[in-house]
Design an enzyme around this catalytic site. Structure first.
Site, PDB file in Angstrom:
ATOM      1  N   GLY A 109     -28.619  -4.129  -2.289  1.00 12.90           N
ATOM      2  CA  GLY A 109     -29.348  -4.729  -2.221  1.00 12.90           C
ATOM      3  C   GLY A 109     -29.477  -6.497  -2.552  1.00 12.90           C
ATOM      4  O   GLY A 109     -28.988  -7.880  -2.267  1.00 12.90           O
ATOM      5  N   GLU A 112     -25.671  -7.922  -2.963  1.00 10.44           N
ATOM      6  CA  GLU A 112     -25.155  -7.858  -1.186  1.00 10.44           C
ATOM      7  C   GLU A 112     -25.703  -9.431  -1.193  1.00 10.44           C
ATOM      8  O   GLU A 112     -25.070 -10.273  -0.294  1.00 10.44           O
ATOM      9  CB  GLU A 112     -26.187  -7.097  -0.478  1.00 10.44           C
ATOM     10  CG  GLU A 112     -24.884  -5.585  -0.209  1.00 10.44           C
ATOM     11  CD  GLU A 112     -25.688  -4.401   1.108  1.00 10.44           C
ATOM     12  OE1 GLU A 112     -27.112  -4.520   0.256  1.00 10.44           O
ATOM     13  OE2 GLU A 112     -25.064  -4.019   1.290  1.00 10.44           O
ATOM     14  N   GLU A 132     -26.324   2.158  -3.884  1.00 11.32           N
ATOM     15  CA  GLU A 132     -27.404   2.946  -2.530  1.00 11.32           C
ATOM     16  C   GLU A 132     -26.837   4.375  -2.323  1.00 11.32           C
ATOM     17  O   GLU A 132     -27.931   5.117  -2.439  1.00 11.32           O
ATOM     18  CB  GLU A 132     -26.776   2.069  -1.478  1.00 11.32           C
ATOM     19  CG  GLU A 132     -27.402   0.996  -1.448  1.00 11.32           C
ATOM     20  CD  GLU A 132     -26.260  -0.190  -1.237  1.00 11.32           C
ATOM     21  OE1 GLU A 132     -25.692   0.350  -2.625  1.00 11.32           O
ATOM     22  OE2 GLU A 132     -26.421  -0.903  -1.248  1.00 11.32           O
TER      23      GLU A 132
END
Ligand code: DAK
Length: 258
Positions: A109, A112, A132
């Site tokens: 994340g 991201e 992930e």
């Protein structure tokens, strides 16, 4: 809102958001994402701010979604609370430019989130990855889509399927980051860059950002048509006249940001 997981500062026309959950490598929990959403709202609404910087503290920009908070989540919970969509995507709707100044780790994340910003300045110690899969999940905040668009299918697929990290040099080579800066100069360089952007006429900055982003959402001919309409609209702004007249009179422009 009293911030516990980030620090919000202003330097002239630049707003700086620093994630300060360093003991957890700035893992992105609900509290942090709520605070980040709030901080971006505040800076977006502030007419004196022309550019934002998002950065981390300690060893990380952010080491990903908070695995401990996600560990026992159920699908009904994730769906019901609109997990990720509810409070992760505010930055993608920011009309002012946002620079990700990535120090250290930008994983899952965190990577991201950096990709949701307009461009990434990387410290020479930065490392990027979508690991992930190594903790039993998959990218869920845009990683498979943005990484594939930014660095191409082969590398994106390898990163997402293997969980391999890339260093700053590789990230620059493949176009994930705009530039690499020595780690101890990252924030100052990000501020210098943001000040430069914020010194340009605000409407032109926002129109330009909107036009570049359109390239990722449409065909070339429609994108060029969109750009043409926006570019014609600049003659509606006082700053257009000021920029041209200042050039002709060989003086510095005095923009009003309108
Ligand atoms: N979450 C929670 N805590 C984390 C964390 C994370 N992602 N990353 C690090 N920490 C915490 C560690 O637990 C440790 O805390 P204490 O044990 O001291 O309490 C502290 O930060 C320092 O970390 P380490 O002790 O592990 O430090 P090391 O230098 O040894 O290792 C590391 C650094 C980055 C290699 C390691 O911490 C690590 O592997 N971290 C996890 C990186 C990772 O896998 N990130 C991806 C997370 S998953 C979805 C939407 C989004 C997502 C998924 C689904 N849906 C819509 C459903 C996104 C998922 C992710 O981002």
């Amino acid at each position: 809102m009293i911030y516990e997981t980030l620090r919000l500062e202003r330097r002239g026309r630049v707003g700086i958001v620093t994630l300060v959950r360093a003991d957890a490598l700035n893992a992105l929990n609900e509290r942090l994402m709520d605070e980040l959403t709030h901080a971006v709202d505040v800076l977006e609404a502030d007419a004196e701010i022309g550019c934002l910087i998002l950065t981390g503290s300690g060893r990380a920009f952010a080491a990903g979604a908070d695995i401990k908070e996600m560990a026992f989540k159920t699908y009904p919970q994730a769906y019901g609370e609109d997990f990720i969509t509810r409070n992760w995507e505010r930055i993608t709707r920011t009309r002012k430019p946002v620079i990700a100044a990535v120090n250290g780790l930008a994983l899952g994340g965190g990577c991201e989130l950096a990709m949701m910003c307009d461009f990434i300045l990387a410290a020479d110690n930065a490392r990027f990855g979508q690991p992930e899969i190594t903790v039993g999940v998959m990218p869920g905040a845009g990683g498979t889509q943005r990484l594939a668009r930014f660095i191409g299918k082969s590398k994106a697929m390898e990163m997402c399927l293997s969980g391999r990290m890339m260093d700053a040099a590789e990230a620059e080579r493949c176009g994930l980051v705009s530039r690499i800066v020595p780690a101890d100069q990252l924030l100052e360089e990000a501020i210098r860059t943001a000040e430069k952007i914020a010194g340009h006429p605000q409407p032109m900055v926002m129109l330009t950002k909107e036009a570049v982003n359109r390239a990722y959402e449409t065909t070339l001919s429609e994108g060029v048509r969109f750009e043409r309409r926006l570019a014609q609209s600049v003659f509606a702004f006082a700053d257009q006249r000021e920029g041209a007249v200042a050039f002709i009179e060989k003086r510095a422009p005095e923009y009003k940001h309108r």
